[in-house]
Enzyme design. Sequence first.
Site, PDB file in Angstrom:
ATOM      1  N   GLU A  59       0.843  -1.197   0.000  1.00  0.00           N
ATOM      2  CA  GLU A  59       0.000   0.000   0.000  1.00  0.00           C
ATOM      3  C   GLU A  59       0.879   1.248   0.000  1.00  0.00           C
ATOM      4  OE1 GLU A  59      -3.325   0.877  -0.270  1.00  0.00           O
ATOM      5  OE2 GLU A  59      -2.443   2.867  -0.021  1.00  0.00           O
ATOM      6  N   ASN A  86       5.475   1.074  -3.450  1.00  0.00           N
ATOM      7  CA  ASN A  86       4.784   1.511  -4.665  1.00  0.00           C
ATOM      8  C   ASN A  86       4.816   0.354  -5.665  1.00  0.00           C
ATOM      9  OD1 ASN A  86       4.001   2.700  -7.073  1.00  0.00           O
ATOM     10  ND2 ASN A  86       5.224   4.555  -6.767  1.00  0.00           N
ATOM     11  N   ASP A 109      -6.934   2.011  -8.251  1.00  0.00           N
ATOM     12  CA  ASP A 109      -7.390   3.393  -8.435  1.00  0.00           C
ATOM     13  C   ASP A 109      -7.630   3.683  -9.906  1.00  0.00           C
ATOM     14  OD1 ASP A 109      -7.550   4.328  -5.834  1.00  0.00           O
ATOM     15  OD2 ASP A 109      -5.440   4.924  -5.761  1.00  0.00           O
ATOM     16  N   LYS A 113      -9.209  11.091 -15.013  1.00  0.00           N
ATOM     17  CA  LYS A 113      -8.853  12.135 -15.984  1.00  0.00           C
ATOM     18  C   LYS A 113      -7.786  11.620 -16.944  1.00  0.00           C
ATOM     19  CE  LYS A 113      -9.899  15.820 -12.784  1.00  0.00           C
ATOM     20  NZ  LYS A 113      -9.386  16.537 -11.656  1.00  0.00           N
ATOM     21  N   ASP A 145     -14.704  -2.261 -10.783  1.00  0.00           N
ATOM     22  CA  ASP A 145     -16.016  -1.845 -11.306  1.00  0.00           C
ATOM     23  C   ASP A 145     -15.851  -0.896 -12.498  1.00  0.00           C
ATOM     24  OD1 ASP A 145     -14.938  -0.175  -9.221  1.00  0.00           O
ATOM     25  OD2 ASP A 145     -16.791   0.993  -9.251  1.00  0.00           O
TER      26      ASP A 145
END
Length: 210
Positions: A59, A86, A109, A113, A145
């Site tokens: 994480e 990372n 994540d 954009k 999702d």
Amino acid sequence: MRIRQHVNPLKSDLLDIADVPRIEVEAGRALEVELGAAEAHFLIDRAREDAATAFVGVEIRRELVEAVNVACAAAGPANVRSVFANMSVDMGRLFHDGSVRRFFLNFPDPFFKRRQHKRRAINPGLMAEIGRALAPGGELYVQTDIFALALDAMAALEADAAFASAAGAWTFLRESPYVAKSRRERQCETEGVRVWRLLYTKVTAPADRR
Ligand SMILES: C[S@@+](CC[C@H](N)C(=O)[O-])C[C@H]1O[C@@H](n2cnc3c(N)ncnc32)[C@H](O)[C@@H]1O
């Protein structure tokens, strides 16, 4: 404690985290890893089913890593730990070749954009690193999702000769094969949001890769 909602994994200090550990487990003990584990709900569920396996969350938000480790040290499960690293740059430092039985990428994540798409973790480079670190016959499970992210993952995995889809080429799973659920997965269930799921098996050793 204030926990940031999002971080930019390409920020310079996160590209060069000083104290990334090498993940070592005792001989004979299997290792399962969630990349982007957040509160590690999924791994904690897995660990309650399977006390013999070591579960590691990777994480990039250090506050969450500390919170998981404090909570697991106080109340268990004893076989879960989180590490600050990372996944986009630290896989080589974290994992020995062929050392991981399963990787989970639960709801990475989205960085919606267009100018932020380069921050997305799913890309052929990460898939190749996962393939390197997986044991022969090991698995990568991805759920999201966001259909575009599911397709990106599927395209990268279908193009990589090290992997074969458990559901058949270019095919999503109908449902989760796991009892464990991540926090975002529970939220999607509550809100009736569709989730796309992929399961790939490592079919070749790194040396055999074309
Ligand atoms: C949308 S959350 C999903 C959390 C959890 N897997 C779930 O399903 O509920 C994505 C997580 O990945 C972490 N993350 C994003 N980029 C990362 C990276 N490059 N390396 C490690 N973790 C990352 C974020 O900080 C966040 O906790």
